[in-house]
Design an enzyme around this catalytic site. Structure first.
Site, PDB file in Angstrom:
ATOM      1  N   HIS A   9      -2.710   6.459   4.289  1.00 25.41           N
ATOM      2  CA  HIS A   9      -1.295   6.662   4.593  1.00 25.41           C
ATOM      3  C   HIS A   9      -0.858   8.028   4.052  1.00 25.41           C
ATOM      4  O   HIS A   9      -1.276   8.430   2.967  1.00 25.41           O
ATOM      5  CB  HIS A   9      -0.429   5.613   3.892  1.00 25.41           C
ATOM      6  CG  HIS A   9      -0.620   4.212   4.372  1.00 25.41           C
ATOM      7  ND1 HIS A   9      -1.163   3.878   5.599  1.00 25.41           N
ATOM      8  CD2 HIS A   9      -0.297   3.020   3.783  1.00 25.41           C
ATOM      9  CE1 HIS A   9      -1.172   2.561   5.735  1.00 25.41           C
ATOM     10  NE2 HIS A   9      -0.671   2.016   4.651  1.00 25.41           N
TER      11      HIS A   9
ATOM     12  N   CYS B 235       0.808  -1.224   0.000  1.00 24.50           N
ATOM     13  CA  CYS B 235       0.000   0.000   0.000  1.00 24.50           C
ATOM     14  C   CYS B 235       0.840   1.273   0.000  1.00 24.50           C
ATOM     15  O   CYS B 235       0.595   2.196  -0.787  1.00 24.50           O
ATOM     16  CB  CYS B 235      -0.951   0.009   1.197  1.00 24.50           C
ATOM     17  SG  CYS B 235      -0.181  -0.476   2.757  1.00 24.50           S
TER      18      CYS B 235
END
EC number: 1.2.1.11
Lengths: 348, 348
Positions: free
Chosen positions: B252, B132
């Protein structure tokens, strides 16, 4: 060292996050105080504070408050320092200022005692305490610079809300409750109280601390850049910063990349110089999952360093993770240490 | 593009954080599905899931589950992929694997479709979805690399707990409640479930994601380093990472420093190439306090970039702040996009 004279000490901003921490640290510290004067804004005046078995009343800070005060510790915001620090100096008081008002003034020493204690004696009435995120990084960089030379620093910060004061602490707590109750989070303090947009910090990351400058960097980022050069006496240091506010109450963390001048330095060499440095605690063992974290570093006086790694591409490149309590070494403790060095050497 | 054939699709790990997101995204996506098979561990088998007006029952994933399945999307952990992906391939199924099991295998393409779509056709039965934190950074780096060349990347991450699965989400919420109730926070999931020490992530920062490698970097850091080189087809890229888990549920963030090859690039040049790139949204205006944040980027499909600044010392150095939903573009969406490209081109 010669016997030190008890001083008359004033704390300006006594009811703020840093002021409270200063009083708390002074309580148990071996610092000879004849009289402690607690000063604040008009709004907070009248509050009672207990100190070394006495009950003290907070008074409104005024120009005449500094009569017979030897040392005044200012942490009530830049505008208060700009207005009242010169008044204090007129009374012969030495001001140790914890705001950004005078830090880059060439007549004002900017001091982390472990790094540049000798700069204290150059003061002309005002000594500046560096920015919280700067102090802990400079503390970790100095021994590396002394041992191996230092040419480059790139830092990304992970900063606690208490750096923005008690109101920001309250805001994080309140937002957290709102979130858990399924309510919309409300924001009025962060990223910058006096700017027009406010964003929740709870469960978020705000890539803005302090106001933006013309070059696209925030003032916090420029503080880290300029203050570090001044403290380390290293104008040629290539240094960049990205500063980020996070849902952490206390202790700033920093991911620091650096280049040393020497090409043959190892991680063990870095460990050795850090371990020997007063005020630095090395916490670095992957085998035991040992590294500094904000929660484990809070309410402690040291600067904690871990995750020391050699860069995989540049032989003189290293990565560090630096954590320290932003209200203690990052503010209150460093201010008190400057006062202690000033007094111990009688550098008034 | 030729008309595409409806496929028989399997989702392995259908009840996990990424699996749930895959099903949610497929619901409204223009992807022709003949039959959707939901697979899980024995423990979660039997659960009912509604999908496009049907009620589907989750089945236990077995070697024979893949009979007549055209494409299987795996996100049930590396050990499940290692065991069952080869079984699926034996049935002629193309596996798109969202774990780290095959990413660095030289026979397995590692794909972000906007970057290296053509690699999909080189598959030998398995295509890997990158980590990710890697996907969003590579998405921002690729247009810069294409326009100006890219020699150096240093990244520090600000990663959400959902990257460690639903149990880590629950742990953050639980710790937050404990903290507000004045109870001690308990930790059993983070930083790494199967390791011996666990630390609270609430109001903290954990400088460990995944296990430590022999070189002192974590596996997450090495994933970012190695996968980025592979996706960008740039083995000589000098790249370093420091990965940090934070009390953020979703999305994130990354503080990225980079050096381009050309010496005369401006911030406007970087803005221009990012703005023209599909899947990238530029949010960068200091005057209006506009920049990407995890809360504003969550539940969105794009990669958001802001805080673009020229380095103050290196003419070819730039700083970026990159944010994206780690479960969407960082996982579920990218996996589905690979499946769509595979199907659209009939690259089975």
């Amino acid at each position: 060292m010669a016997e030190t004279k008890p001083v008359n000490l004033a704390v300006v901003g006594a009811t703020g996050a840093v002021g409270e921490k200063i009083i708390q640290l002074l309580e148990n510290r071996d610092f000879p105080i004849n009289e402690l004067k607690l000063l604040s804004s008009k709004r907070s005046a009248g509050k009672k504070v207990s100190f070394r078995n006495q009950e003290l009343t907070v008074e409104e800070a005024q120009p005449e408050s500094f009569r017979n005060v030897d040392i005044a510790l200012f942490s009530a915001g830049g505008s208060v320092s700009k207005k009242l620090a010169p008044e204090a100096v007129k009374h012969g008081t030495v001001v140790i200022d914890n705001t950004s008002a005078y830090r880059m003034d060439q007549n004002v020493p900017l001091v982390v005692p472990e790094i540049n204690e000798a700069d204290i004696r150059l003061h002309q009435g005002i000594i500046a305490n560096p920015n919280c995120s700067t102090i802990q990084m400079a503390a970790a960089l100095k021994p590396v610079q002394d041992a191996f030379g230092l040419s480059r620093v790139i830092v990304s910060t992970y900063q606690a809300v208490s750096g923005a004061g008690n109101a920001a602490n309250d805001e994080l707590e309140n937002q957290t409750r709102q979130f858990l109750n399924g309510e919309e989070m409300t924001a009025a303090q962060l990223p910058v109280k006096d700017e027009s947009s406010h964003y929740p910090v709870a469960f978020n990351a705000l890539p803005q601390i302090d106001t933006f400058q013309e070059n696209g960097y925030t003032f916090e980022e420029m503080k880290m850049i300029n203050e570090t050069k001044k403290i380390l006496h290293h104008d040629d240091l290539a240094i960049a910063a990205t500063c980020v506010r996070l849902p952490i109450f206390t202790s700033h963390a920093e991911s620091v990349y650096l280049n040393v001048d020497q090409q043959d330095v190892t991680v063990s060499d870095i460990w050795d110089v850090l371990e020997k440095t007063e005020g630095i605690v090395l916490q670095d063992n992957p085998d035991t999952q040992t590294y500094p974290m904000p929660l484990s570093s809070s309410d402690k006086e040291d600067v904690f360093v871990g995750r020391v790694r050699k860069d995989l591409d540049e032989a003189n490149g290293f990565h560090l993770w630096v954590v320290s309590d932003n209200l203690i070494k990052g503010a209150a403790l460093n201010t008190i240490q400057i006062a202690e060095h000033l007094n111990n050497h009688n550098w008034f």
